[in-house]
Design an enzyme around this catalytic site. Sequence first.
Site, mmCIF file in Angstrom:
data_model
loop_
_atom_site.group_PDB
_atom_site.id
_atom_site.type_symbol
_atom_site.label_atom_id
_atom_site.label_comp_id
_atom_site.label_asym_id
_atom_site.label_seq_id
_atom_site.Cartn_x
_atom_site.Cartn_y
_atom_site.Cartn_z
ATOM 1 N N ASP A 1 -9.618 -12.036 8.554
ATOM 2 C CA ASP A 1 -8.258 -11.758 9.031
ATOM 3 C C ASP A 1 -8.280 -10.576 9.987
ATOM 4 O O ASP A 1 -7.435 -9.698 9.920
ATOM 5 C CB ASP A 1 -7.325 -11.507 7.846
ATOM 6 C CG ASP A 1 -5.857 -11.518 8.273
ATOM 7 O OD1 ASP A 1 -5.559 -12.079 9.344
ATOM 8 O OD2 ASP A 1 -5.028 -10.952 7.549
ATOM 9 N N VAL B 1 0.838 -1.186 0.000
ATOM 10 C CA VAL B 1 0.000 0.000 0.000
ATOM 11 C C VAL B 1 0.879 1.244 0.000
ATOM 12 O O VAL B 1 1.833 1.332 0.762
ATOM 13 C CB VAL B 1 -0.928 0.024 1.233
ATOM 14 C CG1 VAL B 1 -1.818 1.242 1.194
ATOM 15 C CG2 VAL B 1 -1.759 -1.232 1.278
#
Lengths: 684, 197
Positions: free
Chosen positions: A244, A128
């Site tokens: 997650d 990212v």
Amino acid sequence: MKPERWQNIERLYHAALERKTDEQTAFLAKACAGDEALRGEVESLLRCDARAKNFMEAPALDLAAQLLAEEQEQSKKAGGQAAEMFGPAPDASIGPAPLESGLLSTTPILIGDYRLLRKLGEGGMGVVYEAEQQNPRRSVGLKIIRGGRLVDEYQVKLFQREARALARLKHPGIAAIYEAGCADDGQHYFVMELVRGIPLLDYVKGRRLRGAQAPSNVRRRLELFLKICEAISYAHQRGVIHRDLKPANIMVADESEVQSLDGLVGVKVLDFGLARITDEDGAGASGLSQAGQARGTLPYMSPEQVRGDPDQIDARADVYALGVILYELLTERLPDDLEHVTLPQAVRIICEEAPKPLNRAWRESRDRDSRKTERIDRDVETIALKALEKEPERRYRSAAAMAEDVTRYLTNQPIHARPPSALYQLRKLVARHKAPFASLATVFALLLGFAVTMARQSTRIARERDKAVAAERVAAEQRDAAEQARNAEREQRAAAEQARNDEQEQRLLAEDHLKNAEEQRALAVEQRIRAEQQELSNRRLLYAAHMNLAVQAWEGKDLGRMQELVQNHIPKPGEQDMRGFEWYYLWRLCHLDRLTLKGHVEAVHSVAFSPDGKRLASGGSDYTVRLWDAGSGQELSILKGHGSAVLSVKFSPDGNRLATGSQDRTVRLWGAATEQEVLARGKQ
Amino acid sequence: MTPSSQEITQWLVAWSNGDSAALDQLIPLVHEELRRLAKRHMRRERRREQHGVTLQTTALVNEAYLRLIGARNVQWESRAHFFAIAARLMRRILVDYARSRNYVKRGGAAQRVSLEDAAVFSAERAPDLVALDDALDALAKIDERKGRVVELRFFGGLSVEETARVLEVAPETVLRDWRLAKSWLLHELDGRTGYEA
């Protein structure tokens, strides 16, 4: 180059190498015979020879690996700022890392309409970046697949699914997606809202945000947790399971970023990289997360995730992760200690072992930091433990249900969750010692099963014993609490009485008082009932533990201890009868005979009935012969005289005399009626 | 799931026959080995910092090649052929890897690093695989066997003896070829950077 020329060069090169360095020039001058170009080429090759000694000696694979290692070391060192936004980066993976970490240098990198500014972090799947959109001009987060163009189709599918999952979600607690696309060179990416903030745990552990304080007390932490629940619950309603969830994927947003009406900081759930879309995936869900392949972050994975069974994973896997997060939020510890165990051990712990009680974990973490003194309420513990149940059907059905209980607690209403019932715990106990309880039909199989299981699990039983002792202590405390509650009730009643007396003079006021007192009394009654319930459940636990101990005693041939344990649970007047079939079974084991004659202090070797059947004689290793009343079991007399174990006893046919044989090599005759020794004869 | 050595063999053969799909199966295997070796390097680096010890990686690299090629049980006749294919495959994948790495490092414009350092400190510094790949093509045009020696030794990780068996020549020949090829390549790489600068 003509082959002949090349052969010449080669021949001269090797020939020159056979000569000493200072002779080479002369040799070449002669050998080249005026062909200066040839000589120049051979000489330049010779100049390279010394330098080429180590050149290419390490295989290419090794060199590439070194490059990769360097790259990863660098990105590790630069990972500091990245953690600020997205938590620690997991082990970097191979493939051309698209960009070096940290601030990007001189050359601007453009992907679509976006200019990459710096790397924020990386997850298992993608990297990212903070990027700047040109039109409209704003800062965004841009995620690209790790591995550049070398990714396989499966990864692309997962990546696209994350984008699709995010596209469904529009919630203040979830980072919004703006756009997804594919760059000219085939690089997949999507653009999302840029979140400024810090990871959840950093925030809780006291890193301050602008304009917000770290949540010091339990209530503040629960309110924060509610916000996470709300976001996840919303995602579930929209058919997206995160799979997650962990504190590193939850950012506490900067105040300036998220305007919240309730004066609390906002949270943002990130990284839907492993998310599953329930209605869309269908069979495809199993296709994408292959069976037997566990994905996620171990301490936050539910037992069904750890076992790698994708068909079983639903919203309740997220509920489990929420349970771990709540546990961690409150205690700053993980419910299971997985730090120094191997993977198979970790899987076993996650699937089998109950989490450490919250208050103990809390105390342990408090030791490090004496400022925290608050105790965690039993209700809060019940909520966390319900979410952490091993079997999905015992957890909260949804994040919303969990959030509701937290809200109920925060508004002082009774929560829905109940601690595991004694019946359930007993069932678990039975399930743990599988063989014995199951095969009642065959008593021997039962006994054998018990013996084997108990022998193996004697340590576990010791633990049970400790638990039972602890349970006894808690029961005592609870009893005291109940007593206090009763006293309080009495006092309240007195107060109510008082209030009634005052009614004459101050009726209005008194009525108020009365009402108050009644309310308090109701509360006290409720408290008492609760305490009594607790006591009952503790007694059940104690009962279960005692039954286990009784079996152990039976196995250890400690009949006295076993009888004591079994006897303990005959209900006293007014007490509830706890006994199940196992009690009756154990009772029968203790009382298989009609009578038990107790007196001998060592092994008994021989017994004999008198001819009229009224008396019984026995001889044993304690050197004594004993006469018993065969009807009542009462001991009539002890015949002492033998100097060693008595091996044999026999009455005369008329029943008047008793003969005994002993290891002291004597036979003694006794007057059976007078209990006097009449004759002793040695050396038979 | 780890593919069996038989599967790897089939992919390698398919790839050498021009089936590009087989390459997609093989690339992840090479990358996995690369990652494994990189991890060892990182660990080794740390150990060296701690204890001042350098460990040999030769054995590790050999092991990696063997695992990749998965040809432990293959007969030597076919194995020779096979090593040749595997070495070419490694060359292809590793050069691609280096190329994409350079590409992204330079922000898209493919530039080459000077090889001066690589040549002088070759034990510590890696040569530029992309430039080397080009130079190796040039070498093969002049002398095909020397090109193959380099490919087998450097990209295929083969020893002198193994290379000799694959090429069916004496080990001394391989040694001589290797020595000249290295000097020639170094010279060639010097020249290239020299001209560009």
